[in-house]
Design a protein around this motif. Structure first.
Motif: not given
Length: 404
Positions: A13-25, A62-66, A137-141, A168-171
Motif C-alpha cells: 500500500f506504499s507509494r513514492v520511494l521508501a516503501g516501494p524500494y523495500a517492496t521491490m527488493l 520505473l526505478a522502484v516498481n519492477r 509530513p515525511g518528505y526526504d528533503l 533518506v528514503d533509500v536508507i
C-alpha cells in the motif's frame, strides 16, 4: 515461485520511494508483490517527470516498481475497501507509508488485520514516528534538513546542500526490508506476526554513523567539510590537470605511498603529517601542498600510478562513466525486462545482492496502472488456499497465465 522469498505474498500500500524500494527488493528475491494504487492517478511518482522512457512512463516510477502487479482500489469505496482488506488478510507482509492512523481509519491498521491474520508482518513507514511527530509530513528533503544531513553536506561557508538522490528514503527502505526479513524469521520460529515500524528521521540518524557517534559520544557538532573527511586526511577530492580525483588514504603507509607518487619525500617525513591525527590537525597546509602537485598531472595518469602502489583513488565520474566502469568490471549493472505492450524492454538497474543459490530474478517490468486488477480480483474471489503444513511455502500467486 522461485527465489529466496518465493511463496510470500506482499500487499504493498506504499507509494513514492521508501516503501516501494523495500517492496521491490522483496519482489526481486521472489515475493509476489501486489501494488495497490489510487484509480486514475496511481503512485505519485508516475507523474514525476521528465525524464520519461520510450513508453512515456516517468523513470522515477520505473526505478522502484519492477516485479510487481498493480491493482487499483479506491479505499473510500466500500466494495474496493473490502477487496483491500481481503488482500491484506491473505498477505504474509503488508507495507504502508500513509500518515499514522490513516490505514486504521479504513479498518486496515495493524490491529485490524492481525485480528484475522495473526501471522501478518505489517510494516509501517512514517516520516517522524507515530507519536508526537505523527502529523508531520515525511518528505526526504525535509528530513535531510531537520535531521542534520544538510548541516554536514556542502562547501563551507555556503548554503547547506542536500544529497543528489533521496538517500533518506533509500536508507529507510533498506531498514524496512531488514525489519521485514527479521520478522519473517521470528514468525518462522514461533508462528507470530508483528508490527515493524520505521521512521525517516530515525533511519537518517542511524545512517549518520561516525558523525552521529561523534555527537552522542563526545558532544561534537560537526559542520560541512565539502569533499573532505572529518577524521581521515587526505580522504577527499583533489584537483588535477583535467578533472577532479578522489583519494582515499586510510593508513599512514598509504600516505607515504601517495607522497612517493607525487615526489614529495619531505612531506612524507614532515612531523606535521606522520600520523593521521597529525594530518587532521594540519589538513589545510597539507591539502595545499598536495594540490600543487596533483594539478600538474591528469587524473587518469595519477589514478593509475596510485593504484599501482595500493593507494585507493579514482576520477569523479558522471553517471555515464559510473555505469561504464561497472560494466567494464563485469558487474552487469543493467538488466532488461520485457513485457506485453512495451515498445522495448524496460532497462533497469540490477539488484546489487548476489545469492549463489537463489539469485534475484526479473520477472516483470514495472506495471502499468491497474494492469493486474482483473487477475488479482478473480484470485481473491476464490476461497483462500488451505494453510500450509509447517515449513512449507504457501502458494500465494495465481497461475503464470493469470499473473502476466
Amino acid at each position: 515461485m522461485t527465489g529466496a522469498l518465493g511463496g510470500l505474498l506482499v500487499a504493498d500500500f506504499s507509494r513514492v520511494l521508501a516503501g516501494p524500494y523495500a517492496t521491490m527488493l522483496l519482489a526481486d528475491l521472489g515475493a509476489d508483490v501486489v501494488k495497490v494504487e489510487r484509480p486514475g492517478s496511481g503512485d505519485d511518482t508516475r507523474s514525476w517527470g521528465p525524464p520519461y522512457d520510450v513508453d512515456g512512463t516517468a523513470t522515477y516510477y520505473l526505478a522502484v516498481n519492477r516485479n510487481k502487479r498493480s491493482i487499483t482500489l479506491d479505499l473510500t469505496d466500500p466494495a474496493d475497501l473490502a477487496v483491500a482488506r481481503e488482500l491484506a488478510c491473505r498477505a504474509d507482509v503488508v507495507v504502508e507509508n500513509f500518515r499514522p492512523g490513516t490505514m486504521a481509519r479504513h479498518g486496515l491498521g495493524y490491529a485490524d488485520i492481525a485480528e484475522t491474520n495473526p501471522r501478518v508482518i505489517y510494516c509501517s513507514v512514517t516520516g517522524f514516528g507515530s507519536g508526537a511527530g505523527a502529523d508531520r509530513p515525511g518528505y526526504d528533503l525535509l528530513v535531510q534538513a531537520v535531521g542534520g544531513l544538510m548541516s554536514i553536506t556542502g562547501i563551507p561557508p555556503g548554503e547547506p546542500v542536500k544529497t543528489g538522490v533521496a538517500v533518506v528514503d533509500v536508507i529507510t527502505g533498506l531498514h524496512a526490508t531488514i525489519g521485514v526479513l527479521a520478522a519473517l524469521r521470528h514468525r518462522e520460529a514461533t508462528g507470530e506476526g508483528q508490527h515493524v515500524e520505521l521512521s525517516l528521521l530515525s533511519s537518517l540518524l542511524s545512517a549518520l554513523v561516525n558523525q552521529a557517534s561523534g555527537y552522542v559520544s563526545a558532544g561534537v557538532v560537526p559542520g560541512p567539510l565539502g569533499n573532505a573527511h572529518p577524521s581521515v586526511v587526505p580522504y577527499q577530492v583533489l584537483p588535477t590537470a583535467d578533472r577532479p580525483l578522489a583519494v582515499a588514504v586510510g593508513t599512514d603507509a598509504q600516505f607515504a605511498a601517495l607522497c612517493a607518487v607525487l615526489d614529495l619525500p619531505a612531506v612524507a617525513a614532515d612531523p606535521r603529517y606522520l600520523r593521521n591525527a597529525d594530518r587532521v590537525r594540519h589538513r589545510e597546509t597539507l591539502t595545499a601542498t598536495l594540490t600543487e602537485r596533483t594539478l600538474t598531472r591528469p587524473a587518469h595518469e595519477l589514478a593509475a600510478a596510485l593504484g599501482a602502489v595500493g593507494v585507493p583513488s579514482g576520477p569523479v565520474n558522471d553517471l555515464a562513466g559510473a555505469f561504464d566502469l561497472a560494466t567494464e568490471l563485469g558487474l552487469a549493472p543493467v538488466v532488461e525486462i520485457d513485457g506485453p505492450g512495451r515498445a522495448r524492454p524496460a532497462r533497469q538497474v540490477a539488484n546489487p545482492i548476489t545469492l549463489s543459490h537463489t539469485p534475484a530474478a526479473y520477472r516483470r517490468p514495472p506495471p502499468r496502472l491497474g494492469e493486474h486488477t482483473d487477475a488479482v480480483l478473480d484470485w481473491l474471489a476464490a476461497p483462500p488456499p488451505a494453510a500450509p503444513a509447517a515449513g512449507a511455502a504457501p502458494q500465494t500467486e495465481p497461475s503464470s497465465q493469470e499473473s502476466n
